[in-house]
Design a protein around this motif. Structure first.
Motif, PDB file in Angstrom:
ATOM      1  N   ASN A 122     -25.345 -18.968  -8.176  1.00 20.22           N
ATOM      2  CA  ASN A 122     -25.228 -19.154  -6.736  1.00 20.22           C
ATOM      3  C   ASN A 122     -23.938 -18.542  -6.207  1.00 20.22           C
ATOM      4  N   THR A 123     -22.860 -18.699  -6.958  1.00 22.69           N
ATOM      5  CA  THR A 123     -21.589 -18.111  -6.544  1.00 22.69           C
ATOM      6  C   THR A 123     -21.695 -16.587  -6.518  1.00 22.69           C
ATOM      7  N   LEU A 124     -22.335 -16.010  -7.528  1.00 20.40           N
ATOM      8  CA  LEU A 124     -22.519 -14.556  -7.551  1.00 20.40           C
ATOM      9  C   LEU A 124     -23.391 -14.073  -6.393  1.00 20.40           C
ATOM     10  N   GLU A 125     -24.340 -14.886  -5.962  1.00 23.13           N
ATOM     11  CA  GLU A 125     -25.202 -14.525  -4.830  1.00 23.13           C
ATOM     12  C   GLU A 125     -24.408 -14.479  -3.525  1.00 23.13           C
ATOM     13  N   LEU A 126     -23.437 -15.354  -3.388  1.00 24.47           N
ATOM     14  CA  LEU A 126     -22.645 -15.432  -2.156  1.00 24.47           C
ATOM     15  C   LEU A 126     -21.433 -14.496  -2.159  1.00 24.47           C
ATOM     16  N   TYR A 127     -20.963 -14.146  -3.331  1.00 22.71           N
ATOM     17  CA  TYR A 127     -19.697 -13.427  -3.468  1.00 22.71           C
ATOM     18  C   TYR A 127     -19.636 -12.095  -2.703  1.00 22.71           C
ATOM     19  N   PRO A 128     -20.645 -11.230  -2.772  1.00 24.09           N
ATOM     20  CA  PRO A 128     -20.529  -9.953  -2.035  1.00 24.09           C
ATOM     21  C   PRO A 128     -20.365 -10.143  -0.529  1.00 24.09           C
ATOM     22  N   GLN A 129     -21.097 -11.101   0.024  1.00 20.82           N
ATOM     23  CA  GLN A 129     -20.980 -11.375   1.455  1.00 20.82           C
ATOM     24  C   GLN A 129     -19.577 -11.875   1.791  1.00 20.82           C
ATOM     25  N   TRP A 130     -19.090 -12.787   0.962  1.00 22.22           N
ATOM     26  CA  TRP A 130     -17.758 -13.319   1.197  1.00 22.22           C
ATOM     27  C   TRP A 130     -16.717 -12.195   1.134  1.00 22.22           C
ATOM     28  N   LEU A 131     -16.837 -11.313   0.153  1.00 18.74           N
ATOM     29  CA  LEU A 131     -15.880 -10.207   0.029  1.00 18.74           C
ATOM     30  C   LEU A 131     -15.838  -9.339   1.277  1.00 18.74           C
ATOM     31  N   VAL A 132     -17.006  -9.027   1.817  1.00 20.58           N
ATOM     32  CA  VAL A 132     -17.070  -8.183   3.011  1.00 20.58           C
ATOM     33  C   VAL A 132     -16.376  -8.861   4.182  1.00 20.58           C
ATOM     34  N   PHE A 133     -16.766 -10.093   4.475  1.00 21.45           N
ATOM     35  CA  PHE A 133     -16.177 -10.789   5.619  1.00 21.45           C
ATOM     36  C   PHE A 133     -14.706 -11.106   5.396  1.00 21.45           C
ATOM     37  N   GLN A 134     -14.341 -11.436   4.177  1.00 15.74           N
ATOM     38  CA  GLN A 134     -12.934 -11.688   3.846  1.00 15.74           C
ATOM     39  C   GLN A 134     -12.104 -10.440   4.137  1.00 15.74           C
ATOM     40  N   THR A 135     -12.606  -9.290   3.734  1.00 15.44           N
ATOM     41  CA  THR A 135     -11.863  -8.040   3.912  1.00 15.44           C
ATOM     42  C   THR A 135     -11.749  -7.673   5.386  1.00 15.44           C
ATOM     43  N   ILE A 136     -12.845  -7.764   6.121  1.00 16.29           N
ATOM     44  CA  ILE A 136     -12.799  -7.430   7.555  1.00 16.29           C
ATOM     45  C   ILE A 136     -11.803  -8.340   8.267  1.00 16.29           C
ATOM     46  N   TYR A 152     -16.870 -28.488   2.105  1.00 19.94           N
ATOM     47  CA  TYR A 152     -15.684 -28.024   2.833  1.00 19.94           C
ATOM     48  C   TYR A 152     -15.515 -26.509   2.730  1.00 19.94           C
ATOM     49  N   GLY A 153     -16.193 -25.892   1.780  1.00 19.84           N
ATOM     50  CA  GLY A 153     -16.127 -24.437   1.638  1.00 19.84           C
ATOM     51  C   GLY A 153     -16.669 -23.698   2.844  1.00 19.84           C
ATOM     52  N   TYR A 154     -17.525 -24.360   3.624  1.00 15.03           N
ATOM     53  CA  TYR A 154     -18.032 -23.729   4.845  1.00 15.03           C
ATOM     54  C   TYR A 154     -16.908 -23.437   5.830  1.00 15.03           C
ATOM     55  N   ILE A 155     -15.839 -24.205   5.769  1.00 12.15           N
ATOM     56  CA  ILE A 155     -14.673 -23.904   6.615  1.00 12.15           C
ATOM     57  C   ILE A 155     -14.184 -22.496   6.299  1.00 12.15           C
ATOM     58  N   GLY A 156     -14.085 -22.192   5.005  1.00 10.72           N
ATOM     59  CA  GLY A 156     -13.616 -20.878   4.590  1.00 10.72           C
ATOM     60  C   GLY A 156     -14.594 -19.767   4.896  1.00 10.72           C
ATOM     61  N   SER A 157     -15.862 -19.967   4.543  1.00  8.51           N
ATOM     62  CA  SER A 157     -16.836 -18.883   4.733  1.00  8.51           C
ATOM     63  C   SER A 157     -17.149 -18.649   6.208  1.00  8.51           C
ATOM     64  N   LEU A 158     -17.408 -19.707   6.955  1.00  3.31           N
ATOM     65  CA  LEU A 158     -17.683 -19.525   8.381  1.00  3.31           C
ATOM     66  C   LEU A 158     -16.438 -19.063   9.140  1.00  3.31           C
ATOM     67  N   GLY A 159     -15.270 -19.468   8.648  1.00  2.04           N
ATOM     68  CA  GLY A 159     -14.018 -19.022   9.273  1.00  2.04           C
ATOM     69  C   GLY A 159     -13.826 -17.522   9.187  1.00  2.04           C
ATOM     70  N   VAL A 160     -14.056 -16.940   7.999  1.00  5.40           N
ATOM     71  CA  VAL A 160     -13.881 -15.481   7.889  1.00  5.40           C
ATOM     72  C   VAL A 160     -15.001 -14.733   8.604  1.00  5.40           C
ATOM     73  N   ILE A 161     -16.178 -15.335   8.707  1.00  2.00           N
ATOM     74  CA  ILE A 161     -17.244 -14.710   9.500  1.00  2.00           C
ATOM     75  C   ILE A 161     -16.836 -14.688  10.972  1.00  2.00           C
ATOM     76  N   ALA A 162     -16.316 -15.806  11.473  1.00  2.00           N
ATOM     77  CA  ALA A 162     -15.871 -15.866  12.872  1.00  2.00           C
ATOM     78  C   ALA A 162     -14.745 -14.862  13.137  1.00  2.00           C
ATOM     79  N   LEU A 163     -13.798 -14.774  12.212  1.00  2.00           N
ATOM     80  CA  LEU A 163     -12.724 -13.786  12.386  1.00  2.00           C
ATOM     81  C   LEU A 163     -13.266 -12.363  12.351  1.00  2.00           C
ATOM     82  N   SER A 164     -14.266 -12.112  11.536  1.00  3.62           N
ATOM     83  CA  SER A 164     -14.880 -10.785  11.477  1.00  3.62           C
ATOM     84  C   SER A 164     -15.549 -10.437  12.802  1.00  3.62           C
TER      85      SER A 164
END
Length: 140
Positions: free
Chosen positions: A63-77, A117-129
């Motif tokens: 599951n982590t590997l499934e989410l990781y590419p998306q997280w990397l993209v939004f984290q970087t942007i 609580y991880g949604y704070i991190g993932s949705l946060g970087v999506i919002a910043l993107s």
């Protein structure tokens, strides 16, 4: 023009967040490898017919590997404009994946939900993107 003159000065924090995520992925992979030996699950089998615990350990990693590419993209942007905030949000997401795995490793899949609580991190970087995209388009 060197890359150091293009990136925000706080981008070093982002790099440390990426390194932290690498540690997390390595940890999850090692746990699967050890579980393969313990529960005698041979390659190329992804799951066990008889050991639910192995399946939970494998699923936490998958599951982590499934989410990781998306997280990397939004984290970087997000990090290109908001490096410190993105780093904090990224660290929250990465830490939540440890919590997710620890809950799953119990063999009770519902215990993985303590990582919400991880949604704070993932949705946060999506919002910043989204903010970065709107800034580039001149909307904000």
């Amino acid at each position: 023009m060197g890359v150091l003159s293009v990136l925000p000065s706080d981008f070093g924090y982002v790099i440390f967040t990426y390194l932290y995520s690498w540690v997390m992925l390595a940890y999850l992979a090692i746990k699967v490898g050890l579980a393969r030996k313990k529960y005698d699950v041979k390659y190329p089998a992804m799951y066990s017919e008889k050991d639910q615990i192995f399946n939970c350990i494998q699923r936490a990693h998958q599951n982590t590997l499934e989410l990781y590419p998306q997280w990397l993209v939004f984290q970087t942007i997000a990090a290109l404009v908001y490096p410190l905030t993105a780093s904090v949000l990224g660290a929250i997401w990465v830490t939540s994946r440890f919590t997710y795995a620890r809950g799953y490793y119990t063999g009770d899949p519902s215990k993985r939900l303590s990582s919400a609580y991880g949604y704070i991190g993932s949705l946060g970087v999506i919002a910043l993107s989204v903010c970065v995209a709107l800034q580039l388009l001149g909307v904000i």
